[in-house]
Scaffold this active site. Sequence first.
Site, mmCIF file in Angstrom:
data_model
loop_
_atom_site.group_PDB
_atom_site.id
_atom_site.type_symbol
_atom_site.label_atom_id
_atom_site.label_comp_id
_atom_site.label_asym_id
_atom_site.label_seq_id
_atom_site.Cartn_x
_atom_site.Cartn_y
_atom_site.Cartn_z
ATOM 1 N N GLU A 1 53.099 59.428 35.984
ATOM 2 C CA GLU A 1 52.083 59.144 34.960
ATOM 3 C C GLU A 1 52.336 57.796 34.272
ATOM 4 O O GLU A 1 51.414 57.032 34.049
ATOM 5 C CB GLU A 1 52.115 60.283 33.918
ATOM 6 C CG GLU A 1 51.246 60.063 32.705
ATOM 7 C CD GLU A 1 49.838 60.635 32.880
ATOM 8 O OE1 GLU A 1 49.564 61.183 33.954
ATOM 9 O OE2 GLU A 1 49.040 60.500 31.941
ATOM 10 N N ASP A 2 53.579 57.516 33.958
ATOM 11 C CA ASP A 2 53.866 56.394 33.060
ATOM 12 C C ASP A 2 54.602 55.210 33.672
ATOM 13 O O ASP A 2 54.854 54.222 32.989
ATOM 14 C CB ASP A 2 54.699 56.884 31.854
ATOM 15 C CG ASP A 2 53.896 57.815 30.958
ATOM 16 O OD1 ASP A 2 52.655 57.774 31.045
ATOM 17 O OD2 ASP A 2 54.511 58.580 30.199
#
Length: 712
Positions: free
Chosen positions: A76-77
């Site tokens: 996700e990051d």
Amino acid sequence: MAQEIDLVEKVRAYDQAADLSLLNAAYTFSMKAHGSQMRQSGDPYFSHPLEVAGILAAMKLDPATISTALLHDTVEDTLATIEEIEQNFGGEIARLVDGVTKLSQLDVTSSTQTRQAENFRKLFLAMSNDIRVLLVKLADRLHNMQTLKYLSPEKRARVAQETMDIYAPLAERIGMHDMKDELEDLAFAELNPDARESVLTRLDYLREQAEDRVAMISAQLLETLAKENVEAEVGGREKRPVSIWRKMERDRSSFEQLSDIVGFRIVVDDIPDCYKALGVVHGKFQMVPGRFKDYISTPKRNGYRSIQTTVIGPGQHRIEIQIRTAAMDREAELGVAAHWQYKQHAEHADGTQYLWVRELLDLLDAASNPEEFLEHTKLEMFQDQVFCFSPAGELIALPRGATPVDFAYAVHTEVGDTTVGAKINGRMAPLRTQLRNGDQVEIVRSEAQTPSPSWETFVVTGKARSAIRRYRAKQEQSQYAELGLAMVKKAFGDTGTEVADDALASALPALSHDTLEDLYVAVGNGTVSAQSIVETVLPERKIKPKSRLPSFMRKRDAKGGDHAIPIRGLIPGMAVHLSSCCHPLPGDRIVGIVSEGKGVTIHTIDCDRLEAFAESPERWLDVAWDTDADIPEFQVGRIKAVLANTPGSLSTLATVIAKNNGNISNLKIVDRNPDFFEMRVDVEVRDLSHLTHIIAALRIDPAISSVDRIKG
Ligand code: MN
């Protein structure tokens, strides 16, 4: 790094066989991926996945879950991809990380509408097809709540509300009471700090007063049980501020008594001892009526098991007591996670499991080892539902198998009625596409659109189906009325008179109909003949049935007679049907036959079937095609083809038809011998000339020995 050693040691302490190199690799991968990212708190970002892993290690979960926790934010990051995770850590961990990532991507902001909260909780469960995904997500949320103070006030309020509405109830749903309590308390502190503060202040005061009493009561209970040879552990547990507050809100009461702040717990070895302990307690102390509950013989839906009772206990203090086994005690705190603990499974074969995870536990018995079990675990809960989003983020719950049309009708009947297309996750998709969890559905509408009868073949919701049927019935009525009006006009035209509405209206009672509309519908669907209306309105002009075939039959031009009724907008099963014997096509000279209650069936004028109606000329109707060249409607034409029995001849037939823009809707071998075989082919075409064109093209091909159109 000390933290790495801490985590690995923690896992090692409960799982000697844990693959420590896996944990180390996940640790290193995540640390590198997050690099110099920082959290709002100013800590390195990597401290977050490490803490989440620590929370799960405290629950003694398996190494795959711990590794997933370490990796949970990398996709996700950071620049890391799910493919890299799979290459480095294998399919199981990649699936888990992917699951957590998908949950994180759900935008829960609209959950502030409480009616949506339950849908969101279900969505989370439905999307967590491996329950460990949910465990990681809950631990993630717990750590985020623990570090909430670093966020902006607006963000804090939103995250806390979400936690209260979605995550804490989810934890409760899967029986994780400790997790639920902690999440709720943290959220409560954010959402209602004053209330929490006042509860805490009061608690401090009561605690001071009660401290000796808790110890005294525990000791007396223990002694009473020991006298009757029940071995037990007894303790008092302080209730959570949030649950005290809820009780105060609910009962409009203040909290004064010991029983308001402390619950006592008797933990014994096995179930018989639970009932023995109950007997001892009830024998010695007076029970408060209406408070006794046996959740051992009847567990709560989330698997909670305990006996609960309230008695006037030692020192005349009213006290609440829970009685349960050590295993139940651990389950009540850890819930479902208790079942995923490393090598704890054997203890749970007593058949009193969480009702909705029983299926999983059956799987456990069948699986040869815990790893295989974990790998194949699917959460069956809510598998009969799908949850989709509108572009505005509204969550719509639908039954499994639902399509964009169902979605549209679930939003609003008007939206359903005017649906022309759908975008699923931003891409145009067929209306019959089955929706999946988390799909974002955007309905493309046009005011000119009307529900298509074909939708009925794939919709699954009652709402969509009944709306389509209702519309269809309305359509049918108006088609019948239109047709009926044309038939009445024609009947009067044949007598050389015009229809006057008022003359017709005055004849309504004699014809047993209330309105002209009703009357036209009755004529259109064949229950009342147009001729009988003429006879009623103009009794002096008795119409003699004409001999044999009606006059228009003598005209053979394709346009039909002067009074031909236009046929268009043919919707199968409605007022007008194309006969399946002769398959009339636009361009064919056609005739309509009225059947009572069924409307009009169209035949080609040379169809053999028409002989059967020779004696009832009143049923014949002069009709003509009224098609719009710009909006071709495809009809089925039927041909007979005799092919050489050689390889490839069938594909030649198909190719020629396709090249000429025909679509084969049905194909049947009628006859077969060593040299030739005869096929019956139904082809969707625009009109007669289109079919003639295809027939000509087929005749040219040497592999096809003969081709003819079949009528009747
Ligand atoms: Mn996270």
